[in-house]
Design an enzyme around this catalytic site. Sequence first.
Site, short mmCIF file in Angstrom:
data_model
loop_
_atom_site.label_atom_id
_atom_site.label_comp_id
_atom_site.label_asym_id
_atom_site.label_seq_id
_atom_site.Cartn_x
_atom_site.Cartn_y
_atom_site.Cartn_z
N ASN A 1 41.39 15.22 19.41
CA ASN A 1 42.75 15.26 19.94
C ASN A 1 43.07 16.71 20.33
OD1 ASN A 1 45.48 15.26 20.40
ND2 ASN A 1 46.04 14.24 18.47
N ARG B 1 41.85 11.45 22.52
CA ARG B 1 43.23 11.09 22.76
C ARG B 1 43.69 11.80 24.04
NH1 ARG B 1 48.57 13.99 20.96
NH2 ARG B 1 50.02 12.45 21.74
N HIS C 1 53.26 7.49 22.77
CA HIS C 1 53.00 6.91 21.44
C HIS C 1 52.39 5.51 21.55
CE1 HIS C 1 56.35 9.64 19.60
NE2 HIS C 1 55.15 10.15 19.35
N ARG D 1 63.19 18.53 20.37
CA ARG D 1 63.61 18.02 21.69
C ARG D 1 64.99 17.38 21.59
NH1 ARG D 1 58.27 15.01 22.10
NH2 ARG D 1 56.78 16.58 22.80
N GLU E 1 46.56 6.47 14.48
CA GLU E 1 46.09 6.54 15.87
C GLU E 1 44.59 6.82 15.94
OE1 GLU E 1 49.70 8.50 18.21
OE2 GLU E 1 49.68 8.96 16.10
#
Length: 396
Positions: free
Chosen positions: A9, A88, A177, A237, A382
């Site tokens: 990743n 990923r 996601h 965010r 994941e």
Amino acid sequence: MQNNILVVNCGSSSLKFAVLANAGQLTLVEGIAERLGSDESVISIKYEGEKTQSQLIEGTHKEAVTVIKQWLDQHPDILQGLVGIGHRVVHGGETFASSIIIDEYVINGIEECAKFAPLHSPAHIKGIEVTFELFPGIPQVAVFDTSFHQSLEAEQYLYPIPMSYYRNHGFRKYGFHGTSYRYISHQLAKTSPGSEQQGVLVAHLGNGASTCAINCGQSSDTSMGITPLEGLMMGTRSGSLDPSLISFISQAENISQDAALDVLNKQSGLLGVSELSNDCRTLEEAMLSGDERAKLSLDIFASRTAKYLASTATTLDSIDHLVFTGGIGENSIYLREQICQRLKAFGIKLDNSKNQQAPRGEISNLTFEGCRTQIWVIPTNEELMIALDTISLIQK
Ligand code: ADP
């Protein structure tokens, strides 16, 4: 054959990796290279319960993968069982609706998506190129965060802006996601057979946070947009707000519009409101010691999460399940309670004692007896999903 899979990743300044065995069920070794691109980059590797850390000299993605390869060379039992590498990839645009074996076409496709993920896509490509170089002959697979949401109807993914912007530039909601949501959907189907024919709401709440509605196993709406900035309030965010603010912030603070956007990505959310931290655990501790601002930031987070769950639910026939996942969703008793409380008009009712007692790292059911919507905590994984996709594609 061991069927070991290396999962990679690559972020803009980090590289996480793990080698999974036994169809992804067992993690043999895992680690992270951090602060890449700086003078202080380090790589840590966790193996058999012990963590070792070493300094990186160049601090590049290439050096990080080289260190991983050197480590594997010293552990030939793991290296010899390596059959595939899964990457990923954050953005697959409209080109990639599922995971795919990487070749030149795929690399070009990821490159084309760089306009929407300018920090991530170049890092992914670097990671892929280096792994091809250092692990010749081992097939590699790309698993996209956006793929799962390619099932959205135009009514959900189009922004109400001139259609030519979509036609000419691909400006639309993509959602993220997706690998986590796909994993949750599979886990829920195992835990609660029949859920794959029902309506499921998922709140993936971590540093990045989003919601997803899953109708009969397919994503029908999600809160993130063309980038991960849309939707929920997150660690740093802002999530959705009136776009005019970008121009107001830029003028009032005498900064460029790009810099204003950067503020919305990196200095807003929980950090911006609390003026303390982006980390939920730190904020909960502060709230317990009487910090009102920390409490306010968490309550805004809860409120906006509930709103997005409600709005994504408009694509479902019924809300049969509500699943919490991600670092906050899996661990924050306070936020799960606050979010469910704000959804009581939808008949959602949490059992407070089950919520308090939910064991860490396990699937648990938090539903108040008699409530129609089943409320769950399901830890996401994941890496496992990436390993499973890799195994299934290389066996084809
Ligand atoms: P990401 O993968 O998006 O970086 P994670 O899914 O790891 O993020 O989630 C990180 C968040 O989870 C942080 O805000 C952290 O404080 C929160 N978290 C982890 N453990 C707990 C806990 N026990 N209580 C409350 N929040 C927690």
